[in-house]
Write a protein that holds these residues in place. Structure first.
Motif, PDB file in Angstrom:
ATOM      1  N   LEU A   1       2.459-104.664 -79.445  1.00  0.00           N
ATOM      2  CA  LEU A   1       3.409-105.747 -79.475  1.00  0.00           C
ATOM      3  C   LEU A   1       4.539-104.973 -80.110  1.00  0.00           C
ATOM      4  O   LEU A   1       5.545-105.985 -80.094  1.00  0.00           O
ATOM      5  CB  LEU A   1       2.789-106.706 -80.700  1.00  0.00           C
ATOM      6  N   CYS A   2       4.626-103.836 -80.423  1.00  0.00           N
ATOM      7  CA  CYS A   2       5.798-103.196 -81.337  1.00  0.00           C
ATOM      8  C   CYS A   2       6.394-102.104 -80.420  1.00  0.00           C
ATOM      9  O   CYS A   2       5.702-101.436 -79.794  1.00  0.00           O
ATOM     10  CB  CYS A   2       5.469-102.717 -82.606  1.00  0.00           C
ATOM     11  N   TRP A   3       7.674-101.905 -80.438  1.00  0.00           N
ATOM     12  CA  TRP A   3       8.211-100.683 -79.761  1.00  0.00           C
ATOM     13  C   TRP A   3       9.029 -99.949 -81.153  1.00  0.00           C
ATOM     14  O   TRP A   3      10.145-100.220 -81.346  1.00  0.00           O
ATOM     15  CB  TRP A   3       9.155-101.182 -78.660  1.00  0.00           C
ATOM     16  N   GLN A   4       8.492 -99.168 -81.760  1.00  0.00           N
ATOM     17  CA  GLN A   4       8.886 -98.353 -82.716  1.00  0.00           C
ATOM     18  C   GLN A   4       8.721 -97.011 -82.843  1.00  0.00           C
ATOM     19  O   GLN A   4       7.819 -96.624 -82.153  1.00  0.00           O
ATOM     20  CB  GLN A   4       8.234 -99.083 -84.318  1.00  0.00           C
ATOM     21  N   ARG A   5       9.366 -96.179 -83.504  1.00  0.00           N
ATOM     22  CA  ARG A   5       9.385 -94.828 -83.541  1.00  0.00           C
ATOM     23  C   ARG A   5       8.152 -94.728 -84.540  1.00  0.00           C
ATOM     24  O   ARG A   5       7.851 -95.477 -85.307  1.00  0.00           O
ATOM     25  CB  ARG A   5      10.353 -94.032 -83.992  1.00  0.00           C
ATOM     26  N   PRO A   6       7.377 -93.532 -84.428  1.00  0.00           N
ATOM     27  CA  PRO A   6       6.290 -93.391 -85.231  1.00  0.00           C
ATOM     28  C   PRO A   6       6.695 -93.225 -86.469  1.00  0.00           C
ATOM     29  O   PRO A   6       6.157 -93.708 -87.364  1.00  0.00           O
ATOM     30  CB  PRO A   6       5.620 -91.906 -84.725  1.00  0.00           C
ATOM     31  N   GLU A   7       7.929 -92.709 -86.597  1.00  0.00           N
ATOM     32  CA  GLU A   7       8.475 -92.800 -88.179  1.00  0.00           C
ATOM     33  C   GLU A   7       8.724 -93.868 -89.025  1.00  0.00           C
ATOM     34  O   GLU A   7       8.794 -93.863 -89.918  1.00  0.00           O
ATOM     35  CB  GLU A   7       9.968 -91.930 -88.157  1.00  0.00           C
ATOM     36  N   ASP A   8       8.810 -94.931 -88.042  1.00  0.00           N
ATOM     37  CA  ASP A   8       8.981 -96.439 -88.728  1.00  0.00           C
ATOM     38  C   ASP A   8       7.760 -97.229 -88.713  1.00  0.00           C
ATOM     39  O   ASP A   8       7.905 -98.617 -88.850  1.00  0.00           O
ATOM     40  CB  ASP A   8      10.143 -97.139 -87.799  1.00  0.00           C
ATOM     41  N   MET A   9       6.802 -96.959 -88.204  1.00  0.00           N
ATOM     42  CA  MET A   9       5.613 -97.785 -88.026  1.00  0.00           C
ATOM     43  C   MET A   9       5.353 -98.950 -89.084  1.00  0.00           C
ATOM     44  O   MET A   9       5.159 -98.318 -90.209  1.00  0.00           O
ATOM     45  CB  MET A   9       4.126 -97.001 -87.849  1.00  0.00           C
TER      46      MET A   9
ATOM     47  N   LYS B   1      18.434 -92.723 -89.346  1.00  0.00           N
ATOM     48  CA  LYS B   1      17.327 -93.090 -90.397  1.00  0.00           C
ATOM     49  C   LYS B   1      17.314 -94.707 -90.669  1.00  0.00           C
ATOM     50  O   LYS B   1      16.428 -95.110 -91.470  1.00  0.00           O
ATOM     51  CB  LYS B   1      17.280 -92.415 -91.722  1.00  0.00           C
ATOM     52  N   VAL B   2      18.164 -95.444 -89.760  1.00  0.00           N
ATOM     53  CA  VAL B   2      18.027 -96.909 -90.111  1.00  0.00           C
ATOM     54  C   VAL B   2      16.873 -97.344 -89.531  1.00  0.00           C
ATOM     55  O   VAL B   2      16.496 -97.060 -88.222  1.00  0.00           O
ATOM     56  CB  VAL B   2      19.454 -97.378 -89.273  1.00  0.00           C
ATOM     57  N   PHE B   3      16.023 -98.213 -90.363  1.00  0.00           N
ATOM     58  CA  PHE B   3      14.684 -98.508 -89.840  1.00  0.00           C
ATOM     59  C   PHE B   3      14.935 -99.439 -88.493  1.00  0.00           C
ATOM     60  O   PHE B   3      15.732-100.305 -88.514  1.00  0.00           O
ATOM     61  CB  PHE B   3      14.018 -99.347 -91.253  1.00  0.00           C
ATOM     62  N   VAL B   4      14.072 -99.400 -87.635  1.00  0.00           N
ATOM     63  CA  VAL B   4      13.849-100.075 -86.263  1.00  0.00           C
ATOM     64  C   VAL B   4      12.581-100.973 -86.484  1.00  0.00           C
ATOM     65  O   VAL B   4      11.640-100.338 -86.484  1.00  0.00           O
ATOM     66  CB  VAL B   4      13.933 -99.345 -85.288  1.00  0.00           C
ATOM     67  N   GLY B   5      12.613-102.162 -86.484  1.00  0.00           N
ATOM     68  CA  GLY B   5      11.650-103.246 -86.736  1.00  0.00           C
ATOM     69  C   GLY B   5      10.924-103.311 -85.327  1.00  0.00           C
ATOM     70  O   GLY B   5      11.202-102.729 -84.321  1.00  0.00           O
ATOM     71  N   CYS B   6       9.757-104.122 -85.560  1.00  0.00           N
ATOM     72  CA  CYS B   6       8.986-104.043 -84.563  1.00  0.00           C
ATOM     73  C   CYS B   6       9.366-104.716 -83.070  1.00  0.00           C
ATOM     74  O   CYS B   6       9.300-104.093 -82.053  1.00  0.00           O
ATOM     75  CB  CYS B   6       7.605-105.227 -84.863  1.00  0.00           C
ATOM     76  N   THR B   7       9.826-105.783 -83.250  1.00  0.00           N
ATOM     77  CA  THR B   7      10.562-106.313 -81.958  1.00  0.00           C
ATOM     78  C   THR B   7      11.944-106.116 -81.772  1.00  0.00           C
ATOM     79  O   THR B   7      12.482-105.998 -80.357  1.00  0.00           O
ATOM     80  CB  THR B   7      10.685-107.842 -82.089  1.00  0.00           C
ATOM     81  N   GLN B   8      12.582-105.334 -82.689  1.00  0.00           N
ATOM     82  CA  GLN B   8      13.808-104.991 -82.664  1.00  0.00           C
ATOM     83  C   GLN B   8      13.923-103.679 -81.502  1.00  0.00           C
ATOM     84  O   GLN B   8      14.927-103.795 -80.834  1.00  0.00           O
ATOM     85  CB  GLN B   8      14.581-104.140 -83.963  1.00  0.00           C
TER      86      GLN B   8
END
Length: 519
Positions: free
Chosen positions: A161-169, A440-447
């Protein structure tokens, strides 16, 4: 995740006739293993091992070469009171699935066992050993008790359901455990096979580590055999991602043969002999080999065992294993009267639509290993249509390898980062977004879906060494991030190719040096 061209014509007009030009001329006329153009297999070998660094989970080491990756999954297992930091992500998502990870380590280890000298000659033995140890160290952590194995971290449904880098999980990192009341014989046995194979790899360079791995392997095999059950009935979240269609009997036979190879303990050989019929080892004639279906692989292993010192029953059963292994190999070579592996118009082995390249890589590995066996024992492969020698087998293997590297109707290398044209929009979360080190800006799940997934631009990061799912049955390929059937890569796609690339790199160097020395 989951479920050759014409020979190049060379012109030597208006060139000074030097020794080097003469060598090029001779090489262009010399009867090679294949008529395909020559590829830099040493470069392919190096890139294939680099890919595993991009798939690492956990705290990355100081010598990490894939700079766009960073630490991730540092709290894995924390909620359950166990340290499960490390291991590999299987593909373009952020779940750590135990079954395909273990198979990846088994095949990497087998490649080093079979082609250690050639990998070393290509300058990549250290990286191969590091790739194996990264996964095996994780399995040591995951095996917290003789009858307990943590078999998965993360949930496929929430992860997708998410498209995130592993660093942002931010998705669930729930860990799933196998024990006496919640069995999972496939994962226990495959992990045992991986640790037994790795024990062979490290036997001379790190004997203490090798001994430790054997202890774990033996305990895991006993656990998987004593408390039998399908792992995807215990871990229901694995269904739909890595469903065990073949069941666990092939893994139990596979693990027994690896333990026999690692220990020379006849108990394990007797297990594979006595259960050969009941478990399908000598009854299933298979035309594929994968993280799920191990029959062809274990049949191949059994067929390589020497007959000396075996009793009559053992020899008969081993011969039946060999017969089934040769059925698989002949199917790949299109030499059976029936049940051959389909091929695309361009000549690529084709098993099924989703991630077909995984079946190609295991096939070429198996054929290369058996070709070496035939060469060393002065034998032929006897198929229904005719007999095939090691040179002809290697010629076919090379056609498949070269197809992967670019000799195909669309002229694309299906190994990312190799050659001039390769998939630029691989279905991979980390590769498709700005690298963590730069942003390093956090990327959210749906973002991630909104801002990155649907972009038409190439991925910001090149997933070097990844073998994507590949073309369809008509050699067609669409490089699109959403086309995960074709553009997602998996660790078990690349793992079998490491040894094969090393083999062909050594052959190319040997041919070149022998020609130069004869001038």
């Amino acid at each position: 995740m989951r479920i050759g061209s014409m020979a190049e014509k060379r012109s030597f007009k208006c060139k000074p006739f030097t020794v080097s030009n003469f060598v090029v001329l001779v090489l262009s006329l010399f009867p090679k293993i294949s008529s395909s153009q020559s590829y830099n297999y040493g470069d392919a070998l190096s890139k294939s091992l680099l890919y595993f660094e991009a798939q690492r989970s956990g705290r990355l080491p100081y010598n990490q070469r894939v700079g766009w990756r960073h630490h991730s999954g540092l709290t894995d297992g924390l909620d359950q009171g166990v340290d499960l930091v490390g291991g590999y992500y299987d593909a373009g998502d952020n779940v750590k699935f135990g079954l395909p990870m273990a198979f990846t380590m088994t095949m990497l280890s087998w490649g080093v066992i079979q082609f250690r000298d050639q990998i070393a000659d290509g300058g990549e033995l250290r990286h191969a050993l590091e790739a194996i140890k990264w996964g095996i160290d994780y399995f040591i952590k995951a095996h917290t008790h003789p009858n307990v194995l943590w078999a998965q971290v993360g949930d496929g449904d929430t992860d997708h359901l998410c498209w995130q880098r592993p660093e942002d999980m931010t998705t669930s990192r729930r860990a799933y455990k196998l024990d006496e009341e919640n069995p999972g014989s496939e994962v226990a046995a495959e992990t045992a096979a991986a640790m037994a194979a790795a024990a062979i790899v490290f036997r001379t360079t790190n004997p203490h580590y090798s001994h430790l791995l054997l202890e774990h392997a033996q305990q895991l095999f006993e656990f998987g055999d004593k408390y039998r059950g399908k792992y995807d009935e215990t871990i229901e979240g694995a269904k739909g991602y890595y469903t065990s269609v073949s069941g666990y009997k092939d893994e139990l036979l596979w693990a027994a043969l690896w333990l026999y190879k690692a220990t020379d303990n006849s108990t394990y050989l007797n297990y594979a002999i006595q259960n050969a019929n009941a478990f399908g080892g000598i009854t299933w004639a298979i035309s594929e080999f994968s993280w799920d279906v191990k029959f062809a692989g274990l049949q191949l292993m059994a067929s390589l065992l020497p007959m000396e010192g075996k009793n009559e029953q053992q020899r008969q059963i081993l011969q039946q294993y060999r017969s089934k292994a040769e059925h698989y190999l002949c199917a790949c070579l299109n030499k059976n009267n029936s049940t051959n592996v389909q091929r695309t118009p361009g000549g690529l082995l084709y098993t099924r639509q989703w991630n077909n390249m995984q079946y190609v890589s295991t096939a070429v590995f198996s054929l290369t290993v058996y070709s070496d066996h035939l060469q060393s024992t002065n034998q032929m492969l006897n198929c229904h249509k005719d007999s095939v020698g090691p040179t002809e087998i290697l010629s076919f293997v090379r056609s498949q390898v070269d197809y992967i590297l670019g000799s195909n109707p669309v002229g694309v290398s299906y190994m990312v980062g190799y050659g001039a044209v390769y998939p630029k929009k691989v279905h991979h979360r980390g590769a498709s977004m700005d690298p963590y080190r730069d942003s390093k800006v956090f990327v959210g799940c749906t973002q991630g879906y909104d801002s990155w997934y649907g972009r038409q631009d190439p991925n910001p990061n090149v997933l070097v060494g990844a073998l994507v799912g590949g073309p369809d049955s008509k050699d067609g390929f669409t490089d699109r991030r959403g086309n995960f059937v074709q553009t997602e890569a998996c660790t078990y796609n690349t793992a079998p190719l490491v040894g094969v690339f090393a083999k062909f790199n050594a052959l190319e160097k040997s041919n070149s040096s022998s020609l130069v020395s004869s001038i």
